[in-house]
Motif scaffolding. Structure first.
Motif, PDB file in Angstrom:
ATOM      1  N   GLY A   1       0.813  -1.209   0.000  1.00 18.45           N
ATOM      2  CA  GLY A   1       0.000   0.000   0.000  1.00 18.45           C
ATOM      3  C   GLY A   1       0.845   1.257   0.000  1.00 18.45           C
ATOM      4  N   ALA A   2       1.939   1.233   0.769  1.00 21.92           N
ATOM      5  CA  ALA A   2       2.822   2.395   0.823  1.00 21.92           C
ATOM      6  C   ALA A   2       3.493   2.640  -0.521  1.00 21.92           C
ATOM      7  N   LYS A   3       3.893   1.554  -1.158  1.00 25.10           N
ATOM      8  CA  LYS A   3       4.534   1.690  -2.470  1.00 25.10           C
ATOM      9  C   LYS A   3       3.578   2.322  -3.479  1.00 25.10           C
ATOM     10  N   LYS A   4       2.328   1.912  -3.429  1.00 27.95           N
ATOM     11  CA  LYS A   4       1.328   2.486  -4.332  1.00 27.95           C
ATOM     12  C   LYS A   4       1.098   3.963  -4.017  1.00 27.95           C
ATOM     13  N   ALA A   5       1.088   4.299  -2.719  1.00 25.42           N
ATOM     14  CA  ALA A   5       0.886   5.692  -2.316  1.00 25.42           C
ATOM     15  C   ALA A   5       2.047   6.564  -2.772  1.00 25.42           C
ATOM     16  N   LEU A   6       3.256   6.032  -2.735  1.00 25.79           N
ATOM     17  CA  LEU A   6       4.424   6.781  -3.203  1.00 25.79           C
ATOM     18  C   LEU A   6       4.373   6.977  -4.708  1.00 25.79           C
ATOM     19  N   GLN A   7       3.879   5.986  -5.425  1.00 24.74           N
ATOM     20  CA  GLN A   7       3.725   6.118  -6.870  1.00 24.74           C
ATOM     21  C   GLN A   7       2.737   7.234  -7.214  1.00 24.74           C
ATOM     22  N   GLU A   8       1.721   7.396  -6.369  1.00 25.76           N
ATOM     23  CA  GLU A   8       0.749   8.470  -6.581  1.00 25.76           C
ATOM     24  C   GLU A   8       1.427   9.835  -6.484  1.00 25.76           C
ATOM     25  N   ILE A   9       2.490   9.920  -5.691  1.00 29.07           N
ATOM     26  CA  ILE A   9       3.207  11.190  -5.553  1.00 29.07           C
ATOM     27  C   ILE A   9       4.023  11.476  -6.810  1.00 29.07           C
ATOM     28  N   TYR A  10       4.934  10.555  -7.154  1.00 26.15           N
ATOM     29  CA  TYR A  10       5.858  10.886  -8.248  1.00 26.15           C
ATOM     30  C   TYR A  10       5.254  10.736  -9.639  1.00 26.15           C
ATOM     31  N   ASN A  11       4.073  10.131  -9.725  1.00 25.91           N
ATOM     32  CA  ASN A  11       3.381  10.068 -11.020  1.00 25.91           C
ATOM     33  C   ASN A  11       2.266  11.102 -11.139  1.00 25.91           C
ATOM     34  N   ALA A  12       2.183  12.001 -10.178  1.00 24.82           N
ATOM     35  CA  ALA A  12       1.124  13.010 -10.191  1.00 24.82           C
ATOM     36  C   ALA A  12       1.251  13.911 -11.424  1.00 24.82           C
ATOM     37  N   GLU A  13       0.134  14.427 -11.902  1.00 21.00           N
ATOM     38  CA  GLU A  13       0.126  15.225 -13.127  1.00 21.00           C
ATOM     39  C   GLU A  13       0.753  16.596 -12.953  1.00 21.00           C
ATOM     40  N   ASP A  14       0.787  17.111 -11.714  1.00 16.94           N
ATOM     41  CA  ASP A  14       1.420  18.402 -11.460  1.00 16.94           C
ATOM     42  C   ASP A  14       1.809  18.481  -9.990  1.00 16.94           C
ATOM     43  N   ARG A  15       2.468  19.587  -9.622  1.00 16.38           N
ATOM     44  CA  ARG A  15       2.974  19.722  -8.254  1.00 16.38           C
ATOM     45  C   ARG A  15       1.844  19.747  -7.224  1.00 16.38           C
ATOM     46  N   ASP A  16       0.740  20.409  -7.541  1.00 17.37           N
ATOM     47  CA  ASP A  16      -0.367  20.480  -6.587  1.00 17.37           C
ATOM     48  C   ASP A  16      -0.882  19.086  -6.236  1.00 17.37           C
ATOM     49  N   HIS A  17      -1.061  18.250  -7.248  1.00 14.83           N
ATOM     50  CA  HIS A  17      -1.532  16.890  -6.994  1.00 14.83           C
ATOM     51  C   HIS A  17      -0.465  16.068  -6.260  1.00 14.83           C
ATOM     52  N   ALA A  18       0.799  16.328  -6.563  1.00 13.96           N
ATOM     53  CA  ALA A  18       1.877  15.608  -5.875  1.00 13.96           C
ATOM     54  C   ALA A  18       1.909  15.984  -4.397  1.00 13.96           C
ATOM     55  N   GLU A  19       1.764  17.268  -4.107  1.00 13.22           N
ATOM     56  CA  GLU A  19       1.775  17.712  -2.713  1.00 13.22           C
ATOM     57  C   GLU A  19       0.566  17.167  -1.950  1.00 13.22           C
ATOM     58  N   LYS A  20      -0.570  17.086  -2.627  1.00 13.81           N
ATOM     59  CA  LYS A  20      -1.751  16.482  -1.993  1.00 13.81           C
ATOM     60  C   LYS A  20      -1.487  15.010  -1.687  1.00 13.81           C
ATOM     61  N   ALA A  21      -0.826  14.317  -2.627  1.00 14.01           N
ATOM     62  CA  ALA A  21      -0.510  12.906  -2.414  1.00 14.01           C
ATOM     63  C   ALA A  21       0.464  12.721  -1.260  1.00 14.01           C
ATOM     64  N   VAL A  22       1.369  13.677  -1.061  1.00 13.03           N
ATOM     65  CA  VAL A  22       2.288  13.638   0.089  1.00 13.03           C
ATOM     66  C   VAL A  22       1.486  13.734   1.385  1.00 13.03           C
ATOM     67  N   LYS A  23       0.525  14.652   1.417  1.00 14.14           N
ATOM     68  CA  LYS A  23      -0.316  14.806   2.611  1.00 14.14           C
ATOM     69  C   LYS A  23      -1.146  13.550   2.858  1.00 14.14           C
ATOM     70  N   ASP A  24      -1.649  12.948   1.795  1.00 18.34           N
ATOM     71  CA  ASP A  24      -2.415  11.705   1.940  1.00 18.34           C
ATOM     72  C   ASP A  24      -1.530  10.588   2.507  1.00 18.34           C
ATOM     73  N   PHE A  25      -0.296  10.538   2.038  1.00 22.91           N
ATOM     74  CA  PHE A  25       0.652   9.532   2.528  1.00 22.91           C
ATOM     75  C   PHE A  25       0.948   9.759   4.010  1.00 22.91           C
ATOM     76  N   ASP A  26       1.093  11.016   4.395  1.00 20.35           N
ATOM     77  CA  ASP A  26       1.350  11.359   5.798  1.00 20.35           C
ATOM     78  C   ASP A  26       0.172  10.948   6.674  1.00 20.35           C
ATOM     79  N   ARG A  27      -1.052  11.236   6.220  1.00 18.69           N
ATOM     80  CA  ARG A  27      -2.234  10.876   7.001  1.00 18.69           C
ATOM     81  C   ARG A  27      -2.370   9.359   7.146  1.00 18.69           C
ATOM     82  N   ALA A  28      -2.025   8.639   6.089  1.00 19.96           N
ATOM     83  CA  ALA A  28      -2.214   7.189   6.102  1.00 19.96           C
ATOM     84  C   ALA A  28      -1.170   6.458   6.944  1.00 19.96           C
TER      85      ALA A  28
END
Length: 222
Positions: free
Chosen positions: A86-113
């Motif tokens: 699950g963590a690996k998939k969450a990290l992929q959501e960060i570096y495959n994000a379409e732009d910085r805003d979505h990447a930063e949101k994915a970082v926050k989601d990873f932190d919450r999870a």
């Protein structure tokens, strides 16, 4: 390894040294500078602290980009096995994000999870967010090349295979010469980066936002 303005990858320097040593890295970078290399726009590397400290000393203008392959491996290894997929998939959501805003949101989601249970693992990402997302300020066509150090890693896989077969080169100098010749030979097969015409724009200071060129406003005649 660097990228020329025509998009070709090129071996820049090879030296014997200690991986975590700031001085070893600084000597290599000073040698590059003595030979005429300008400060790079972006340097991609793993977590070897010696490299980043040396860059601050020798080429302070250079931006830093952490390798996502190394970072993912380090973060996942700091988690229990049950949480790793699950963590690996969450990290992929960060570096495959379409732009910085979505990447930063994915970082926050990873932190919450994962942050409450495994704060040390999560801090490996949250403490280096700027360095992990630096590639978003460069052409989108280049992101695939800027997120990892795989071009170097794949080359050294071939080198390691050859040096194992030789069972030792006899001396450090001979080993370094062997590695140089193997890498020089591999260089002829390195693939040029995508959209090489954009490299010159990057080198000349063009601004990119979320992978797209920011056009400079026309200056009105007085």
């Amino acid at each position: 390894m660097g990228v020329r303005t025509d998009g070709r990858k090129e071996l820049i320097a090879l030296a014997e040294g200690l991986r975590e040593s700031t001085e070893s890295w600084a000597d290599l970078l000073r040698d590059c500078r003595r030979r005429g290399m300008r400060a790079p726009e972006l340097v991609v590397g793993d977590g070897a602290m010696g490299l980043w400290r040396a860059l601050t000393e020798v080429f302070p203008q250079a931006r830093h980009q952490r390798c996502w392959v190394h970072k993912t491996r380090n973060v996942v290894n700091a988690l229990p096995k049950s949480s790793q997929p699950g963590a690996k998939k969450a990290l992929q959501e960060i570096y495959n994000a379409e732009d910085r805003d979505h990447a930063e949101k994915a970082v926050k989601d990873f932190d919450r999870a994962y942050g409450a249970k495994w704060p040390k693992a999560v801090k490996k990402v949250t403490d280096e967010t700027d360095e992990l997302l630096a590639s978003y300020d460069f052409p989108a066509e280049h992101w695939i090349h800027l997120r990892t150090t795989n071009p170097i890693e794949s080359t050294f896989s071939t080198v390691k295979l050859r040096t194992r077969v030789t069972r030792g080169a006899g001396s450090p100098a001979a080993a370094l010469a062997m590695v140089f010749k193997l890498t020089e030979s591999a260089q002829t097969r390195w693939r040029a980066i995508t959209a090489p015409h954009l490299v010159a724009l990057v080198r000349n200071g063009a601004t990119f936002h979320n992978g797209y060129l920011v056009e400079r406003p026309e200056v009105s005649a007085a």
